[in-house]
Enzyme design. Structure first.
Site, PDB file in Angstrom:
ATOM      1  CE  LYS A 166     -23.753 -12.931 -25.807  1.00 30.78           C
ATOM      2  NZ  LYS A 166     -25.081 -12.349 -26.151  1.00 30.78           N
ATOM      3  CD  GLN A 197     -26.711 -17.882 -31.062  1.00 31.56           C
ATOM      4  OE1 GLN A 197     -27.703 -17.620 -31.726  1.00 31.56           O
ATOM      5  NE2 GLN A 197     -25.572 -17.234 -31.211  1.00 31.56           N
ATOM      6  CE  LYS A 216     -24.792 -18.784 -34.830  1.00 28.97           C
ATOM      7  NZ  LYS A 216     -25.479 -17.562 -35.318  1.00 28.97           N
ATOM      8  CE  LYS A 263     -31.218 -15.653 -32.263  1.00 28.81           C
ATOM      9  NZ  LYS A 263     -29.879 -15.617 -32.902  1.00 28.81           N
ATOM     10  N   GLY A 320     -28.564  -8.672 -29.883  1.00 26.07           N
ATOM     11  CA  GLY A 320     -29.465  -8.380 -30.993  1.00 26.07           C
ATOM     12  C   GLY A 320     -29.605  -9.530 -31.973  1.00 26.07           C
ATOM     13  CG  ASP A 321     -31.279 -12.679 -34.679  1.00 27.06           C
ATOM     14  OD1 ASP A 321     -30.219 -13.290 -34.825  1.00 27.06           O
ATOM     15  OD2 ASP A 321     -32.266 -12.910 -35.429  1.00 27.06           O
ATOM     16  CB  THR A 372     -22.351 -10.766 -37.890  1.00 29.98           C
ATOM     17  OG1 THR A 372     -22.696 -10.559 -36.518  1.00 29.98           O
ATOM     18  CG2 THR A 372     -22.888 -12.104 -38.343  1.00 29.98           C
ATOM     19  CG  ASN A 425     -25.129  -5.308 -37.722  1.00 30.98           C
ATOM     20  OD1 ASN A 425     -24.417  -4.325 -37.853  1.00 30.98           O
ATOM     21  ND2 ASN A 425     -24.849  -6.315 -36.934  1.00 30.98           N
ATOM     22  CB  SER A 450     -21.677 -11.326 -28.107  1.00 37.80           C
ATOM     23  OG  SER A 450     -22.595 -10.500 -28.793  1.00 37.80           O
TER      24      SER A 450
END
Ligand code: GLU
Length: 454
Positions: free
Chosen positions: A98, A119, A122, A134, A173-174, A218, A249, A386
């Site tokens: 993820k 990630q 996290k 990622k 997204g990123d 976020t 964002n 997410s």
């Protein structure tokens, strides 16, 4: 592992790191992210020789796989353009891979690997069943038409679809990838698969499987996390002066929630420069410029003549503030900038972007007693929601905005508590860098011990 190493945690970590350096000599961002985590883990290996015995560190730092592929697409002049696509599937011990997709000209394997590695920890910290991954491309969305973005996303997914799936790997997204791009990617995946696998991507628009509050998650999560840091110091956001970098964002919704909690946010930025508004940022203007019109932040001053625009981004950290929230990109605060923030009286720094402070800056903050919220804890709200989107998709249901926001708030509180408890347990009270690295690592390492596969 040899018995000698089992009894010498520091030497074990150093050995794994020097092997990593020689194998990845040309990946500075990846080595930087790995070094930050490795330094935190020595006390864990001292207390858990079983992790050394099973060589967990060397196993965890090698990705399960990295896919790289050609993305050929047609621009509006009918010329064929070629970009490189990536997906790093790092670790799926506690759930499907993820992590987001980044479309930005700086994307390369080092950046992908640093993001995917961070990630893992996290995602583990959120307590949700998600592994770490990622992806992205060196495609530059800036200046592209909507049709070009659509054709690029379709070409990207035409290759990526083989590697993803709701139980396999779930991108989102990123930087450079928002709900519009996720929509194009999702439509192409559905066409190719011939099935409605809603949970293959998150960050979708509400209406076809997107979770309410994902857009805000976020930024709101960051402010919830900082509220916990402040609460422990008997303080709140009320009347604090805040500087936020970025205007994407993460930044926009961090500003929104900080203002909601009574703070005065005086600055934000984009890649061309920053604005300073001593009376407090008018977020409606920033939202219209960035979310609707796709304009540069410099336009803000045409609506607020008392505000000042300065070209270049570095200067934003010279603005005196109580709380600094770097929400733009990696390595935006170096040692000098950290020292300037400290000299100007900053009390709290928390990272909305991934790895915005370099190691020297982090050490400056920690050494001078600034409360420091590291990215993998402070910005985990996005990926946490997410995971909530995946849960809603699997159960074919929707939760209200309030339900999702309340769950997000609880998750951020528990990330803070777990990180702060872990720091205390291993003798680093108040150090959330060490605490969050350890809390995330231990969860994944224990999963690896149970799996027992080599
Ligand atoms: N790109 C975000 C992050 O850095 C979100 C990832 C996701 O939602 O999967 O955590």
């Amino acid at each position: 592992m040899t018995t000698a190493l089992i009894n010498n945690a520091k030497q074990y970590v150093d050995n794994v790191f020097s092997k990593l350096q020689s194998k990845n000599a040309h990946q500075p961002e990846f080595l930087q992210a790995a070094e930050e985590i490795f330094l935190s883990l020595v006390p864990v290996f001292e207390q858990h020789p079983e992790y050394i015995k099973h060589n967990i560190l060397e196993r965890i730092v090698e990705p399960d796989r990295i896919v790289s592929f050609r993305v050929a697409w047609q621009d509006d002049n009918h010329d064929v353009q070629v970009n490189r696509g990536y997906r790093v599937q790092y670790n799926n011990v506690i759930g499907p891979y993820k992590g987001g997709l980044r479309f930005h000209p700086t994307v390369n394997e080092s950046i992908m690997k640093f993001l995917a590695f961070e990630q893992i920890f996290k995602n583990a910290l959120t307590g949700q069943p998600i592994g770490g991954g990622k992806g992205g491309s060196d495609f530059d969305p800036k200046g592209k038409s909507d049709a070009e973005i659509m054709r690029f996303c379709q070409a990207f997914m035409t290759e990526l679809y083989r590697y993803v799936g709701p139980d396999v790997d779930v991108p989102a997204g990123d930087i450079g990838v928002g709900a519009r791009e996720v929509g194009y990617l999702w439509g192409q995946y559905k066409r190719i698969r011939g099935a409605y696998e809603s949970g293959v991507l998150t960050g979708k628009k509400p209406g076809y499987g997107g979770s309410l509050a994902r857009t805000e998650a976020t930024g709101y999560g960051l402010v919830y996390f900082v509220s916990e840091m402040l609460r422990e110091a008997n303080s709140t956001f009320l009347n604090k002066t805040v500087v936020v970098s970025g205007s994407g964002n993460v930044a926009i919704y961090a500003i929104e929630k900080a203002q909601h909690f009574g703070a005065k946010v005086v600055a934000c930025s984009d890649s061309s420069g920053y604005i300073y508004d001593a009376e407090g940022i008018d977020l409606k203007i920033v939202k219209r410029l960035k979310e609707v019109e796709g304009k540069r932040i410099s336009e803000y001053v045409t609506y607020r003549p008392n505000a000042v625009f300065t070209a270049g981004c570095e200067g934003i950290w010279t603005i005196p503030c109580d709380i600094a929230l770097p929400c733009a990109t990696q390595n935006e605060i170096n040692g000098d900038q950290a020292r300037t923030l400290i000299a100007n009286g900053v009390k709290v720094v928390a990272e909305g972007a991934n790895m915005p402070s370099n190691l020297e800056a982090i050490n400056e903050f920690l050494d001078s007693g600034v409360l420091f919220g590291p990215a993998k804890a402070a910005n985990a709200g996005g990926v946490a929601v997410s995971a909530l989107e995946m849960a809603q998709n699997s159960s074919r249901t929707y939760w209200t905005f309030q339900e999702v926001d309340a769950k997000l708030h609880d998750i951020m509180k528990s990330i803070f508590n777990e990180s702060s408890e872990a720091a205390k347990k291993y003798g680093y009270e108040g150090n959330l860098v060490v605490g969050s690295n350890i809390a995330g690592f231990v969860r994944v390492a224990n999963g690896m011990l149970v799996e027992g596969v080599y």
